[in-house]
Design a protein around this motif. Structure first.
Motif, mmCIF file in Angstrom:
data_model
loop_
_atom_site.group_PDB
_atom_site.id
_atom_site.type_symbol
_atom_site.label_atom_id
_atom_site.label_comp_id
_atom_site.label_asym_id
_atom_site.label_seq_id
_atom_site.Cartn_x
_atom_site.Cartn_y
_atom_site.Cartn_z
ATOM 1 N N VAL A 34 -6.913 6.746 8.995
ATOM 2 C CA VAL A 34 -7.576 5.638 9.679
ATOM 3 C C VAL A 34 -8.971 6.064 10.136
ATOM 4 O O VAL A 34 -9.934 5.312 9.996
ATOM 5 C CB VAL A 34 -6.718 5.133 10.859
ATOM 6 C CG1 VAL A 34 -7.470 4.130 11.709
ATOM 7 C CG2 VAL A 34 -5.426 4.523 10.324
ATOM 8 N N ARG A 35 -9.092 7.264 10.646
ATOM 9 C CA ARG A 35 -10.401 7.767 11.096
ATOM 10 C C ARG A 35 -11.404 7.801 9.942
ATOM 11 O O ARG A 35 -12.593 7.569 10.125
ATOM 12 C CB ARG A 35 -10.242 9.170 11.682
ATOM 13 C CG ARG A 35 -11.511 9.699 12.315
ATOM 14 C CD ARG A 35 -11.303 11.032 12.975
ATOM 15 N NE ARG A 35 -10.036 10.999 13.683
ATOM 16 C CZ ARG A 35 -9.448 12.036 14.242
ATOM 17 N NH1 ARG A 35 -10.005 13.205 14.173
ATOM 18 N NH2 ARG A 35 -8.308 11.918 14.867
ATOM 19 N N ALA A 36 -10.915 8.080 8.723
ATOM 20 C CA ALA A 36 -11.784 8.153 7.546
ATOM 21 C C ALA A 36 -12.080 6.771 6.956
ATOM 22 O O ALA A 36 -12.818 6.663 5.979
ATOM 23 C CB ALA A 36 -11.147 9.050 6.493
ATOM 24 N N GLY A 37 -11.474 5.707 7.516
ATOM 25 C CA GLY A 37 -11.783 4.355 7.066
ATOM 26 C C GLY A 37 -10.814 3.774 6.053
ATOM 27 O O GLY A 37 -11.089 2.733 5.463
ATOM 28 N N TYR A 38 -9.675 4.414 5.865
ATOM 29 C CA TYR A 38 -8.665 3.903 4.937
ATOM 30 C C TYR A 38 -7.580 3.181 5.719
ATOM 31 O O TYR A 38 -7.563 3.207 6.948
ATOM 32 C CB TYR A 38 -8.081 5.050 4.100
ATOM 33 C CG TYR A 38 -9.149 5.734 3.291
ATOM 34 C CD1 TYR A 38 -9.643 5.155 2.130
ATOM 35 C CD2 TYR A 38 -9.696 6.936 3.703
ATOM 36 C CE1 TYR A 38 -10.653 5.764 1.397
ATOM 37 C CE2 TYR A 38 -10.703 7.556 2.979
ATOM 38 C CZ TYR A 38 -11.171 6.967 1.828
ATOM 39 O OH TYR A 38 -12.169 7.560 1.116
ATOM 40 N N GLU A 39 -6.664 2.522 5.021
ATOM 41 C CA GLU A 39 -5.626 1.708 5.665
ATOM 42 C C GLU A 39 -4.238 2.255 5.350
ATOM 43 O O GLU A 39 -3.941 2.556 4.197
ATOM 44 C CB GLU A 39 -5.703 0.267 5.145
ATOM 45 C CG GLU A 39 -7.049 -0.381 5.309
ATOM 46 C CD GLU A 39 -7.183 -1.682 4.521
ATOM 47 O OE1 GLU A 39 -6.242 -2.063 3.804
ATOM 48 O OE2 GLU A 39 -8.232 -2.307 4.623
ATOM 49 N N MET A 40 -3.401 2.316 6.365
ATOM 50 C CA MET A 40 -1.995 2.643 6.132
ATOM 51 C C MET A 40 -1.321 1.356 5.659
ATOM 52 O O MET A 40 -1.444 0.322 6.299
ATOM 53 C CB MET A 40 -1.333 3.145 7.419
ATOM 54 C CG MET A 40 -1.853 4.467 7.929
ATOM 55 S SD MET A 40 -1.552 5.855 6.807
ATOM 56 C CE MET A 40 0.216 5.869 6.697
ATOM 57 N N VAL A 41 -0.640 1.415 4.516
ATOM 58 C CA VAL A 41 0.018 0.229 3.966
ATOM 59 C C VAL A 41 1.274 -0.092 4.760
ATOM 60 O O VAL A 41 1.594 -1.244 5.006
ATOM 61 C CB VAL A 41 0.359 0.447 2.470
ATOM 62 C CG1 VAL A 41 1.162 -0.716 1.917
ATOM 63 C CG2 VAL A 41 -0.916 0.647 1.671
ATOM 64 N N GLU A 42 1.986 0.936 5.169
ATOM 65 C CA GLU A 42 3.205 0.759 5.960
ATOM 66 C C GLU A 42 3.388 1.984 6.833
ATOM 67 O O GLU A 42 2.689 2.989 6.664
ATOM 68 C CB GLU A 42 4.423 0.536 5.059
ATOM 69 C CG GLU A 42 4.677 1.656 4.089
ATOM 70 C CD GLU A 42 5.804 1.356 3.107
ATOM 71 O OE1 GLU A 42 6.615 2.264 2.877
ATOM 72 O OE2 GLU A 42 5.865 0.237 2.584
#
Length: 59
Positions: A34-42
């Motif tokens: 999340v800090r790097a700008g990506y999304e956790m899908v679940e």
């Protein structure tokens, strides 16, 4: 983190499955992703000793 380098090379919308066996990964992987700008899908999933994370490159 190797997975972050891999995510940088993926196209927008791609999903990367990350498998880990280190218990500390349960907290650190989602935080770094999340800090790097990506999304956790679940939410992270525990399968025996393995932790499974699904991460999406934002569009």
């Amino acid at each position: 983190m190797f997975s972050l380098e891999t995510l940088q090379g993926l196209p927008k919308g791609a999903v990367l499955e990350i498998l880990a066996d280190c218990p500390q990964s349960f907290g650190t992987v989602p935080e770094e992703v999340v800090r790097a700008g990506y999304e956790m899908v679940e939410a992270p999933e525990k399968i025996g000793p393995t932790l499974r994370f699904l991460v999406r490159v934002p569009e």
